[in-house]
Design a protein around this motif. Structure first.
Motif, PDB file in Angstrom:
ATOM      1  N   LEU B 191     -98.807  36.621  27.727  1.00 51.89           N
ATOM      2  CA  LEU B 191    -100.031  37.046  27.540  1.00 51.89           C
ATOM      3  C   LEU B 191    -100.623  37.805  26.425  1.00 51.89           C
ATOM      4  CD1 LEU B 191    -101.137  38.415  31.461  1.00 51.89           C
ATOM      5  CD2 LEU B 191    -101.183  36.126  30.572  1.00 51.89           C
ATOM      6  N   ALA B 192     -99.881  38.571  26.007  1.00 46.00           N
ATOM      7  CA  ALA B 192    -100.300  39.422  24.817  1.00 46.00           C
ATOM      8  C   ALA B 192    -100.228  38.464  23.474  1.00 46.00           C
ATOM      9  CB  ALA B 192     -99.232  40.407  24.506  1.00 46.00           C
ATOM     10  N   HIS B 193     -99.252  37.509  23.516  1.00 43.33           N
ATOM     11  CA  HIS B 193     -99.024  36.567  22.262  1.00 43.33           C
ATOM     12  C   HIS B 193    -100.484  35.774  22.157  1.00 43.33           C
ATOM     13  CE1 HIS B 193     -95.353  37.470  20.570  1.00 43.33           C
ATOM     14  NE2 HIS B 193     -94.504  37.010  21.381  1.00 43.33           N
ATOM     15  N   GLN B 194    -100.992  35.603  23.368  1.00 42.50           N
ATOM     16  CA  GLN B 194    -102.185  34.561  23.213  1.00 42.50           C
ATOM     17  C   GLN B 194    -103.428  35.202  22.535  1.00 42.50           C
ATOM     18  OE1 GLN B 194    -102.744  32.768  27.341  1.00 42.50           O
ATOM     19  NE2 GLN B 194    -100.295  32.789  27.493  1.00 42.50           N
ATOM     20  N   ALA B 195    -103.244  36.505  22.447  1.00 41.08           N
ATOM     21  CA  ALA B 195    -104.391  37.377  21.793  1.00 41.08           C
ATOM     22  C   ALA B 195    -104.009  37.669  20.305  1.00 41.08           C
ATOM     23  CB  ALA B 195    -104.577  38.607  22.724  1.00 41.08           C
ATOM     24  N   ASP B 196    -104.919  38.056  19.645  1.00 42.63           N
ATOM     25  CA  ASP B 196    -104.868  38.531  18.108  1.00 42.63           C
ATOM     26  C   ASP B 196    -104.743  40.213  18.175  1.00 42.63           C
ATOM     27  OD1 ASP B 196    -105.416  36.026  17.013  1.00 42.63           O
ATOM     28  OD2 ASP B 196    -107.308  36.210  17.994  1.00 42.63           O
ATOM     29  N   ILE B 197    -105.292  40.991  18.900  1.00 45.35           N
ATOM     30  CA  ILE B 197    -105.115  42.026  18.798  1.00 45.35           C
ATOM     31  C   ILE B 197    -104.413  42.737  20.183  1.00 45.35           C
ATOM     32  CG2 ILE B 197    -106.679  44.061  19.091  1.00 45.35           C
ATOM     33  CD1 ILE B 197    -108.811  43.176  17.089  1.00 45.35           C
ATOM     34  N   VAL B 198    -103.635  43.552  20.118  1.00 51.81           N
ATOM     35  CA  VAL B 198    -103.053  44.247  21.437  1.00 51.81           C
ATOM     36  C   VAL B 198    -102.967  45.567  21.363  1.00 51.81           C
ATOM     37  CG1 VAL B 198    -100.585  44.248  22.358  1.00 51.81           C
ATOM     38  CG2 VAL B 198    -101.439  42.075  21.202  1.00 51.81           C
ATOM     39  N   LEU B 199    -103.704  46.241  22.394  1.00 48.35           N
ATOM     40  CA  LEU B 199    -103.317  47.686  22.612  1.00 48.35           C
ATOM     41  C   LEU B 199    -102.493  47.981  23.746  1.00 48.35           C
ATOM     42  CD1 LEU B 199    -107.365  48.436  22.015  1.00 48.35           C
ATOM     43  CD2 LEU B 199    -105.467  48.426  20.343  1.00 48.35           C
ATOM     44  N   ASP B 200    -101.617  48.561  23.715  1.00 44.35           N
ATOM     45  CA  ASP B 200    -100.762  49.340  24.834  1.00 44.35           C
ATOM     46  C   ASP B 200    -100.990  50.597  25.119  1.00 44.35           C
ATOM     47  OD1 ASP B 200     -98.587  48.933  26.715  1.00 44.35           O
ATOM     48  OD2 ASP B 200     -97.216  48.990  25.450  1.00 44.35           O
ATOM     49  N   LEU B 201    -101.848  50.865  26.268  1.00 47.78           N
ATOM     50  CA  LEU B 201    -102.069  52.372  26.713  1.00 47.78           C
ATOM     51  C   LEU B 201    -100.821  52.945  27.264  1.00 47.78           C
ATOM     52  CD1 LEU B 201    -105.804  51.275  28.031  1.00 47.78           C
ATOM     53  CD2 LEU B 201    -104.823  51.614  25.528  1.00 47.78           C
ATOM     54  N   HIS B 202    -100.443  54.018  26.664  1.00 49.72           N
ATOM     55  CA  HIS B 202     -99.431  54.880  27.173  1.00 49.72           C
ATOM     56  C   HIS B 202    -100.112  56.486  27.250  1.00 49.72           C
ATOM     57  CE1 HIS B 202     -95.786  52.275  26.778  1.00 49.72           C
ATOM     58  NE2 HIS B 202     -96.336  51.669  26.465  1.00 49.72           N
ATOM     59  N   THR B 203     -99.132  57.221  27.599  1.00 49.02           N
ATOM     60  CA  THR B 203     -99.341  58.759  27.542  1.00 49.02           C
ATOM     61  C   THR B 203     -98.032  59.290  26.883  1.00 49.02           C
ATOM     62  OG1 THR B 203     -98.699  59.491  29.564  1.00 49.02           O
ATOM     63  CG2 THR B 203    -100.892  58.698  29.369  1.00 49.02           C
TER      64      THR B 203
END
Lengths: 412, 412, 412, 412
Positions: B191-203
């Protein structure tokens, strides 16, 4: 095959606290108590610190004290409170012996699952570490029969010896052995039975300060700087406080049944046991620990264990004090799985209908309710909540006072 | 034996957000992605939400966006941020598609050990859930050879297809199968590769807000309302951000080696990936999540993904911004076992010699040092600390910026 | 703040094994190596046993030996093998020093989750205990430059010293400290680097006996009574065997690049390292351990470390021996969640299409397939399988030799 | 806030077992029972299979049956037994309804810690999953008062309804909610209360087959192909078997106190509950499961639930049968930490002084005893032992019959 190492106490030497400037009033002695061993053979030990009172010319009996911390692995703040108590007590005159056991549970203390310390139970069996103490009610009726005419001092001495014998019997004469947990708890209990006052220092998960107090000690509750008290009945469920007050309370009741009144809350007997909940687990705060140490000193002064140089020392703080009975101290279980935004403040009444928490359910977004407000239909005082935002349906979300009343404020 | 259920996407229906008053600008569609199954047969699914941009007459390509949360079980706040983003975006004009995946890890999300959620790794294998993504550098040189004369648009389309083919190959044509973790991560990565911008939300464990930013995207860092940025090099260690920017960055480098400059940070390619560390784990706070959603909208406006109705909307906040390079982002391991009173404040320089923490060692009381002060010999900025007060010798106590510099404050 | 206790060795006293009848040929000395401490302050120690060879007038250098067990907590049988080795070696003439480290991992050894011992990784970080050893390849090229003209003996001494210095640097001069795991593994590795031959005793989950053997030592594999050998290349992945042979193998390669041949498998250098997989975890069997001890003595006699009184002592057993290369040693991941009836026998070729296992899926009973047969499309030799019947999709179900060949049978 | 989804039963459709050749006598229907949800919102469900008897013209009441498996996560073999029972029962004439619940505990079933399945307790609270069932004795005396003159059939119907009402009250009218465990167990218990015979399929850790049998059902024990039986008294400790037989047994006792004899083991009432321990945990063996299914069919034929086409079908096997009372079923706790070579065979008397196990203590090698033999001073029959070789002092090492007697062998 013999295994009689249990409870051998090693290395008991008095030592001076290093204090460059002056000689402390009291000297601390330290021992290591052997309580078990692990698969690799490593020994499990518990440090035992003792302050000895000077010989007391006083006629009146002053109760001796036992203070323990960290029976649940994650509940570490009590160790810091013992540190501050020892620092403070170096220079305070004491009337009776005080024994301190930090790191009471050498298995729980070091047991990690992920980043956290496994809090509450034996990782092999699941049994709560504070539900393994010993009390066999059946020995009391025969004792009362025998001592119906004895004086209080004899009753005190003989019954204490009976309790110690019972523990020794379990520890040393059981051919099938004992569980890992009982090997630890029974030895701690043996130390506790030797004292008159027992304080077991715990914490909640994420929690306000609160106190478990047996109903017959209710006058003592207000001497602690703790705004919430739960009064507990004479019912044994395996905890240290119960294991040390239930025998005496039951003794009093059995004497009463035979028409004799003995008073276990003062005079020769003078037995009190409390579980002191210091706040949240997984935290050490030495400043707060200093406050908590003063709170305990206020109680110990009330019991004449320590002597204040000046009259306004070691008095309880002024505060609004709420109490409830154990039957009204309710766990509220999550009505659904989800992720919790805990909203309710601890320690003050939350009106009926006001939100305790919001539950996020992103899986429902768009085709259901993503946010659920959780409230109760009666006014309660929230005391603690679960340690994690992620809960299953049925996880204990909050504990609350569902009915409550005020205690007197003794503070100045 | 065939197992071709991987990645089948079910239940993809557009649905109206229930909003009684008016029609939202955007409609959210929801799908469930099947990513595995447990011993009892229960299916592991991940919810996927999509906002679709209207057909764009604009010549310029606007990057599409993928936002994921909760890959580590205890790091739940990103789910709340996705909730607030979806709520806010209902009424904001968008120029490109945005995909949201909360609860990205259905194993980690529900895995309890004691009260806490097992945070960081597969409980069976110990492998960090965010070190299982895929990147095989060896495919890039042949691609560059072949496309040395292609235009940017062809490069973008063909290389994206290559990355997707690689993942498909792993997921569907591997006779020995894949680990539980890779079955999850590879599908998320698809799914991520299909987008241009990737935000992975962690803490973090107990943590300030901070941002992992690839060095080539440094101009974007100041659009987030996050005061601490770590600049990371083109080095693949298995994380989602790396798995999505390393291929493009390496592509750029390989073209460069053959003498052609392509710019992956704007125009046709326009690829950016960040790991956004939202604060502490094990907490949901919907109010703070609203702030974090605005922070992300500020970045998305900077990238033209959203359109602000008014010029002063969705601008970054003014703040002091520190940054460091990954090589200078140091873990400090506890020099001893003990119980920690964490002292250092996050996010501001701690002078050399000032205490990070005090370590309580009650076992040493009387015959050793019960309190140890821990400090460093250089000025550092503490960013996060361990989640528990109880640490072993060698536990990661703090993470700090050991060398640092300022970033521009774009805030008004 | 200084933490220089690492690696202090205490209590090193020679002691006689208690043997009422006669004086053993060799005396065992025992030391405790300090490797860390836990939250309560309890010290983590590892016992180190040493057999010393008599001064050797022989010109030829005989390799010294290091044998370690139980790095993974659940893999306990190696401790029993060390016990049997020590018992047997009391009366065998030895030509070089042998060092034994049972209970090598005092954290893993005692770490329970439920009834079982957490096997393979640090419970806080998830890192595999046998992936934390040290090797920095960058130091080798400069060493080779410097020693291109040195003799083998100088090379051996100097390179060994270099490896030890590297470890010391890590242990004692790292201001940010080391992880709990590295504090343990680096000290073990320091002991291992002092020997020429290294045996790391492990087990599989439920497993046949097998041997990890570096390709350059292939002639030694058949001296062990182990029917399955995996030949591993010169590639460092953090394991003890690799951390001790990769430096020497790389050294040989780098000399080769400069045109000089040194032979690390005999003469002055004579370096061999193996991971010996003794069977299944969570089991102690002293009888089988005796057999495994004889297997190791057969190898040690081959290397002239021990002297057999009679010519037919300590010879390898006759057996069919299979081997494969590491790249052909395949993990097969479960294609579905379910409950496994493991069917394939270990250690003999399983024809293509024959069932490895059956998977029970009672949730499918009636409306799907409740029993799934799992097989492969090529002939394999199953070596081990997962420890539990309950598996998720993607759990490592079996490990198999996917391509294999025979090794010579040296047995009589 | 309302949570009334509990116990909704979905998807209840009869379906044909796929059997290409002929029509089975009985058809299985399948339902999914919803028992809770996890943090991510995933629903916890339990599959429920039902075989319906044809309408019975027979005057005599035949008891209906409830069979459950896998309440403890690692105890999986019961699922395979249910599979084999369903396969066998397709073609056997049945006289009453039979309900099957495999995978009874959807939390425990899928909960891994390391490679193993966490067996026995809720990972959050530590409470044993098989100690959470419900029984409130206080309702029985009033019932008996009211029904002192009712006939058996009315008593049976009314008391069953009372038990179901009690469970409903707990599940649906408790404003503070229920624990995760009780949400599961109470719904299982509601199914169990609807049947007359309850079989709860468990396993030991590493174990022989054994049966927990209430004392009043002792004549039934010999119909199972299980050589060891433990007779349990009328004492409720939270297990499923107790929760279903204690109410009826107590009912019988209370009637007896008022001078009326009812017989709960036959006729209209005919209530029997057993915990069937199938062997060792963490194992699926479909062949052994077939044998265990035949063992249960032998018992069901004895109770007239099934009809044998031929007289010699479904008879118990001939075997030596030992039994003991629960008070004589002793746990033996390890007298020391160490690593265990388990020696004693299960299921036959071990003379006093013969070794149960050897304990390896390599840390003592040289300066203490490395091998300790463990034996008892009385003859016992070992039934099961701990699942791991690594034990702490106080770990439950073995369970044994300390006093025992023979049961009749009914086998042919």
């Amino acid at each position: 095959m013999v295994c009689n190492l249990q409870g051998i106490i090693r290395n008991g030497n008095a030592m001076n606290q290093i204090d460059k400037n002056r000689i402390p009033k009291n000297q601390v002695s330290k021992e290591l108590m052997y309580v078990g061993e692990m698969a690799s053979g490593v020994q499990l030990t518990v440090p035992v610190y003792r302050l000895k009172a000077l010989p007391n010319s006083n006629e009146e009996k002053i109760p001796s004290v036992y203070i323990q911390a960290n029976m649940h692995g994650a509940e570490v703040q009590g160790n810091a409170v013992i540190f501050q108590l020892l620092e403070l007590l170096k220079d305070i005159e004491i009337n009776s012996d005080i024994t301190f056991v930090p790191y009471a549970n050498p298995v729980g203390c070091n047991h990690k699952n992920g980043e956290y310390t496994l809090g509450r139970f034996d990782p092999i069996t699941g049994v709560n570490w504070n539900r393994m103490y010993y009390f066999d009610e059946s020995v009391i009726a025969p004792f009362v029969q025998k001592h119906i005419g004895s004086d209080d001092s004899t009753i005190e001495t003989s019954f204490k010896q009976l309790l110690l014998n019972e523990i020794d019997q379990q520890l040393n004469h059981n051919i099938y052995g004992l569980t890992t947990g009982k090997l630890i708890t029974f030895q701690l209990q043996r130390l506790a039975h030797q004292a008159d006052i027992v304080l077991d220092l715990h914490t909640g998960p994420i929690s306000s300060k609160h106190l478990y107090c047996p109903e017959y000690c209710k006058n003592s509750a207000s001497y602690f700087d703790i705004p919430h008290t739960i009064f507990i009945p004479n019912s044994f469920d395996g905890a240290l406080d119960e294991s040390t007050f239930c025998p005496w309370w039951t003794l009093q009741e059995k004497f009463k049944e035979l028409g004799r009144d003995i008073d276990i809350s003062q005079g020769r007997l003078n037995k009190e046991s409390f579980t002191v909940e210091l706040g949240s687990q997984e935290q050490i705060d030495l400043k707060v620990a200093h406050q908590d140490a003063l709170s305990i000193l206020s109680y110990l002064k009330h019991k004449d264990v320590i002597v204040a140089d000046m009259p306004d020392l070691f008095l309880p703080q002024s505060m609004v004090r709420y109490a409830c009975y154990l039957k009204d101290y309710k766990a509220f279980y999550s009505p659904m799985g989800g992720m919790i935004d805990y909203l309710a403040e601890f320690g003050k009444p939350l009106p009926a209908g006001e939100p305790l928490a919001r539950i996020l359910r992103m899986d429902n977004y768009g085709d259901g309710e993503a946010i659920h407000n959780i409230s109760l239909e009666q006014t309660v005082i929230p005391i603690l909540h679960f340690a994690s935002a992620s809960v299953n349906q049925g996880t204990e979300l909050y504990k609350v006072f569902s009915e409550y009343f005020m205690l007197p404020d003794l503070g100045s």
